[in-house]
Structure formats: structure tokens, C-alpha cells
Design a protein around this motif. Sequence first.
Motif, short mmCIF file in Angstrom:
data_model
loop_
_atom_site.label_atom_id
_atom_site.label_comp_id
_atom_site.label_asym_id
_atom_site.label_seq_id
_atom_site.Cartn_x
_atom_site.Cartn_y
_atom_site.Cartn_z
N VAL A 54 0.83 -1.21 0.00
CA VAL A 54 0.00 0.00 0.00
C VAL A 54 0.86 1.25 0.00
CG1 VAL A 54 -1.79 1.27 1.25
CG2 VAL A 54 -1.85 -1.23 1.19
N ALA A 55 1.94 1.23 0.77
CA ALA A 55 2.78 2.41 0.90
C ALA A 55 3.44 2.79 -0.43
CB ALA A 55 3.86 2.17 1.95
N ARG A 56 3.82 1.81 -1.22
CA ARG A 56 4.48 2.13 -2.50
C ARG A 56 3.53 2.82 -3.48
NH1 ARG A 56 3.59 -1.61 -6.61
NH2 ARG A 56 5.61 -1.05 -7.52
N VAL A 57 2.21 2.73 -3.20
CA VAL A 57 1.22 3.39 -4.07
C VAL A 57 0.82 4.75 -3.52
CG1 VAL A 57 -1.10 3.20 -5.05
CG2 VAL A 57 0.36 1.17 -4.93
N VAL A 58 0.56 4.84 -2.23
CA VAL A 58 -0.05 6.05 -1.68
C VAL A 58 0.96 7.02 -1.08
CG1 VAL A 58 -2.18 4.79 -1.18
CG2 VAL A 58 -0.42 4.99 0.59
N GLN A 59 2.21 6.59 -0.86
CA GLN A 59 3.18 7.51 -0.27
C GLN A 59 3.50 8.64 -1.25
OE1 GLN A 59 3.74 7.23 2.75
NE2 GLN A 59 5.43 8.63 3.20
N PHE A 60 3.68 9.85 -0.73
CA PHE A 60 3.96 11.06 -1.51
C PHE A 60 2.78 11.42 -2.41
CE2 PHE A 60 8.14 8.95 -0.94
CZ PHE A 60 8.66 9.84 -0.01
N THR A 61 1.58 11.12 -1.97
CA THR A 61 0.36 11.51 -2.68
C THR A 61 -0.54 12.26 -1.71
OG1 THR A 61 -0.84 9.47 -2.17
CG2 THR A 61 0.56 9.45 -4.13
N THR A 62 -1.75 12.58 -2.17
CA THR A 62 -2.72 13.27 -1.31
C THR A 62 -3.31 12.35 -0.24
OG1 THR A 62 -4.51 12.79 -2.88
CG2 THR A 62 -3.33 14.88 -3.16
N TYR A 63 -2.94 11.08 -0.26
CA TYR A 63 -3.42 10.14 0.76
C TYR A 63 -2.98 10.59 2.14
CZ TYR A 63 -4.31 5.59 3.01
OH TYR A 63 -4.77 4.59 3.83
N ARG A 64 -1.75 11.03 2.27
CA ARG A 64 -1.27 11.50 3.56
C ARG A 64 -2.02 12.75 4.01
NH1 ARG A 64 0.20 9.88 8.06
NH2 ARG A 64 1.37 8.27 6.93
N GLN A 65 -2.35 13.63 3.09
CA GLN A 65 -3.15 14.80 3.44
C GLN A 65 -4.54 14.40 3.93
OE1 GLN A 65 -3.20 17.72 0.30
NE2 GLN A 65 -1.04 17.37 -0.20
N ALA A 66 -5.07 13.29 3.40
CA ALA A 66 -6.38 12.82 3.85
C ALA A 66 -6.34 12.45 5.33
CB ALA A 66 -6.81 11.62 3.01
N ILE A 67 -5.26 11.83 5.78
CA ILE A 67 -5.14 11.47 7.20
C ILE A 67 -5.12 12.73 8.05
CG2 ILE A 67 -3.67 10.33 8.90
CD1 ILE A 67 -2.74 8.46 6.68
N ASP A 68 -4.32 13.72 7.64
CA ASP A 68 -4.23 14.96 8.42
C ASP A 68 -5.55 15.72 8.41
OD1 ASP A 68 -1.59 14.31 8.86
OD2 ASP A 68 -0.81 15.60 7.28
N MET A 69 -6.22 15.80 7.27
CA MET A 69 -7.48 16.52 7.22
C MET A 69 -8.59 15.78 7.97
SD MET A 69 -7.04 19.40 5.77
CE MET A 69 -5.40 19.44 6.51
N SER A 70 -8.53 14.45 8.02
CA SER A 70 -9.51 13.71 8.81
C SER A 70 -9.37 14.05 10.28
CB SER A 70 -9.31 12.21 8.59
OG SER A 70 -10.24 11.46 9.36
N ALA B 131 -12.68 11.99 1.52
CA ALA B 131 -12.92 11.05 0.43
C ALA B 131 -12.19 11.47 -0.83
CB ALA B 131 -14.43 10.93 0.17
N GLY B 132 -12.23 12.77 -1.15
CA GLY B 132 -11.54 13.24 -2.35
C GLY B 132 -10.04 13.05 -2.26
N LEU B 133 -9.46 13.30 -1.08
CA LEU B 133 -8.01 13.15 -0.93
C LEU B 133 -7.60 11.68 -0.93
CD1 LEU B 133 -7.32 15.88 1.78
CD2 LEU B 133 -6.73 15.97 -0.65
N VAL B 134 -8.40 10.80 -0.32
CA VAL B 134 -8.07 9.38 -0.31
C VAL B 134 -8.14 8.79 -1.71
CG1 VAL B 134 -8.83 7.10 0.47
CG2 VAL B 134 -8.70 8.98 2.09
N ILE B 135 -9.27 8.99 -2.39
CA ILE B 135 -9.42 8.43 -3.73
C ILE B 135 -8.43 9.08 -4.69
CG2 ILE B 135 -11.02 8.08 -5.65
CD1 ILE B 135 -13.29 8.16 -3.61
N THR C 131 -5.93 13.27 -11.18
CA THR C 131 -6.01 13.68 -9.78
C THR C 131 -6.90 14.90 -9.61
OG1 THR C 131 -3.75 12.87 -9.51
CG2 THR C 131 -4.65 14.22 -7.73
N GLY C 132 -6.89 15.80 -10.59
CA GLY C 132 -7.67 17.03 -10.49
C GLY C 132 -9.15 16.80 -10.36
N LYS C 133 -9.65 15.70 -10.92
CA LYS C 133 -11.08 15.42 -10.79
C LYS C 133 -11.48 15.22 -9.33
CE LYS C 133 -11.25 13.12 -15.32
NZ LYS C 133 -11.54 11.85 -16.02
N TRP C 134 -10.63 14.54 -8.58
CA TRP C 134 -10.95 14.28 -7.18
C TRP C 134 -10.63 15.47 -6.29
CZ3 TRP C 134 -13.99 10.37 -6.81
CH2 TRP C 134 -13.91 9.34 -7.75
#
Length: 498
Positions: free
Chosen positions: A352-368, A415-419, A442-445
Amino acid sequence: MSIETNSRKHEGKQDAQYREVSCHGGTCVGLGHVSRLAVAFLMFAVATCWLVVSVFAMALALIKLNAPEFLGTSCFLSYGRLQPAALNALVFGFCVPVGHAVAVWGLFAGTGAPLPRKDVMLTSWAVWNVGLLIGTIGILRGDGTGIEWLELPGYASRMLVVSVLIFAVWVLRFGWRGCNDQNDVRLWCCVGVLLLFPWIYGAALVGSVYAQVRGVLAAVTQAWFVQMLLVVWGGFFALGVLRSYSTGTGAQTLVSDRVARFAFWTLVLFGGVGAFQRLQGGPFPAWMIAVGNASAVLCLLPLCAVLISFRSVFAEQRGQGKTVGSRGIVVSALGFYGLALVLAAVSCFHSVARVVQFTTYRQAIDMSLLIGFLVPSLLYAIHGIMQLDAGLRWSGQFLQRALFLTVAGGALIVAGLVIGGVVQGVAWNDPAVSVADVIRRTGKWLGMTTAGWLLVSCGIVWFAVQVCMLIAGGFRLILWPVARVWFQADIAEKEAGA
């Protein structure tokens, strides 16, 4: 000896004065209660202004991210300056001051005594807000440090450090030493909320701004600060303050003292170390990443303990039929807190980390943690304090709409940041996808995230309108009559002495 005796007599006279009760409209209000109420109204009013400004600035920044030509090409309104200015205004202008104010109220509300040395507290609070205002303007001018969550310029952060030190000394002198039961875990959490932030903020500034640490060490400092602020500081708020206001402002006992202590100490042990999990994929030792991943998974233990400690509260609220905003906001806030910890634990797996690291996924955790958990929890705490027994009541429709819009907006943001993070990570790992296609996908989400911030803005404005109405009503029904009686008594005493 005589000086000490006179001092004690003066303090006794002052305490007796504050224990006097003024009755009007069938309701008795102590001067000590009015003293705390006036300070709370003032702090909440200014913090609400910071909240409105920050969410509007963040929504504007995200609109400019999708449409850069919006509002021209002014450098002051660019995304690179609006976004950090809005984030710092939200964290340092609303979350931290309100969290401290609610914890102070929790410490002193049970005693019925006035806040001691309010001048010290208000001075530190004024220095804090002036420094934040100067720092926000500095970020918009381009003086930011460039370190995420710590962008305030050095000349502004120094003012914040001074105010934090004054406030910490005030809490140690009058707050913790004045507690009747220092073994109460709820009081531990209140004092933890008050004293944890000065330590983590001061250490982060020394390690990232003042010591001019750069490179990987700056990344470690920044990750540790964000983790401690959102997970540990926010966890203390969940365990202590939020639970206190879900049952009332009086002294409450937790459902299980063992469970509460377990949640407190496991959060202390594993919460901060989980910051290393944020460093996956960077130039860091493997043992550091492994420790961070293990701690991120173990952070689920205090989460389970917090949920268990709230079990009796939920059962009580179901039986009593609490009004809207009571049980629902507690459930949704804890849900976002748990969601953030689960997302962090899932990202520990290498696949999972090799896909979501350095993406908006980390921002989703902080914004949650920030938008989904801290902001609604603090709004609910303000609701618990300002809903008084002197004729002031929240409008059910106002509160329902404000909370619904805030929670719904937070859900869209997360949801937008995770997806978007997953889509972005998959595209980055595909050599056949061009950079332009990655941005387009990415801009769509990110558009969903922008819509979420607009909903949060509407909910915050709705809440701010109700706060203004309550402040006006509180001044008219409580503060002004009691202040008038106090001034009349003071004038009569002076005339009698003359």
C-alpha cells in the motif's frame, strides 16, 4: 508577618466577593461564573473569526488550484501562499486557543471560583493573536519558512513562543496545583492539552526554524510535530475534554479508570513515535520506519480504549434523548479520529505504501484529524460552554445545519483526498502515463475536496452567526446586569467611605 496576613485577608475578601450571587430574571449567577464566562466569550469570539477567515482562505486556495486565473495573478493570492496562511490560521488561530480555553474551563468550572490572574491569561492570549496576525501577513508577503505546518516567520513565531511560555507558567501555578483530585484521569487529559502544546511547538521551532536544520532532520521534526499535534494532543482532547462536555461541565467519572489510564499512557507511548511512519520512502534508516509502522498500528489500542470509555455516554444519551448535536457530533468526531488512525495503519503495509506515499493520501489522514475530528469537537465544546442556564439556548436548526454542513464537508474532503491519492499513486507507478495525465486524473478528485471546503465554509459561517447571537444575548442577559450591580456596589462603597 503582617504583610502576609494582610495579603491573606485581601485574598479572602476577594474570594468572598466572587462568591456573591446576583439574581435577575429568576436565575442566580455567581460573579466567579460571570468572570469565566466573559473571558470565554471574548476568546471564542476571536477564535471564531479566525476560523471563518481560515476556511474561506482555504476554499479560495483550492479554487485557485483548479483555476489559477481566478482573482488575477497577484502573488499574495497565489496557492503557495494562501494555503499555508489558511492552514496556520486554522491551527493556531482556532484549534489551539479554543482547545486551551475549553481545558481551562474544565479545570476551573467544577470549583465555582473565578479564574485567578486573568490578566496573565489574557495577556498571553493577546500576544498570541497579535503574533499570529503578523505571521499570517508575513506568509502572504512571502516570508514563510517553507516547512509545512510551521510556515510562520521567525519574528512571529517568537511572539507565539513567549505567549505559550506565559500561559504554561499560569497553568502550572494556578491550574494543576489547584486541582482537588490530581489522580483523576480527566484532569490529566485537561492538563495534557494545556501543557503538551508548548513543549511540542517549542521543540519543533528549535529543530526546524531557529537551529536552521535542513534536509532529512527538518522532515523528521515536521512529521513529529504534526503527529503529536493531531494524534496525541487531539487524543487527549477526545479522552478528557470531549467526554466531559458530552455529559456536562461538572466533574464526571470515566466508565473505567483502568481503561482511561490505559488509553492515556498508550497514547503517550505510541502516538509520537508513529510520526516515523510518515517518513516511508525517504532516506531514513530501516529501523526507524519499522518502529514508526509498529507504533502506527499500536495506536489503534488507545483508540479502542477511547471508544470503550465513551460506551456508557452513548447509552446514557440514547436513554435521555439528547438534543441534536450531542451524541451525533461525538460519534462523527470519534469516527473521523478512528478513520485517520486506520488509514495510517493500512499505509504501513509495503504494497500500500508504495502506491499512496507522496500523494494526497497523507493529506487525507491529516485533514480527517483536523477538519473531521478537531474542528467539530471544538465547535461542540463551545456549544457546551455557551449553552447556559440563564435564558440562553442554541437554536436547534442552526446547530443542526452547521454541524451537518461541517461533517459533510469533512467527509467530502477526506474522500476526495483518499481516492485522489490512490489514483495519483497508481498513475505515478505506471510508466506509460504522462505527467499531464496524472495531474488530470487527480484534479477530478481535488474538485470534490474543493466542494467539501465550500460546505465546511458554509457550516462555519452558520455556526459563527449563532455564536454572535449568543454573545449578544449573554451580554444583555448576564454580563451587563451583573457588571452594573458590581459597579453600583463599588460606587456605594466609595461614597460610604468618603
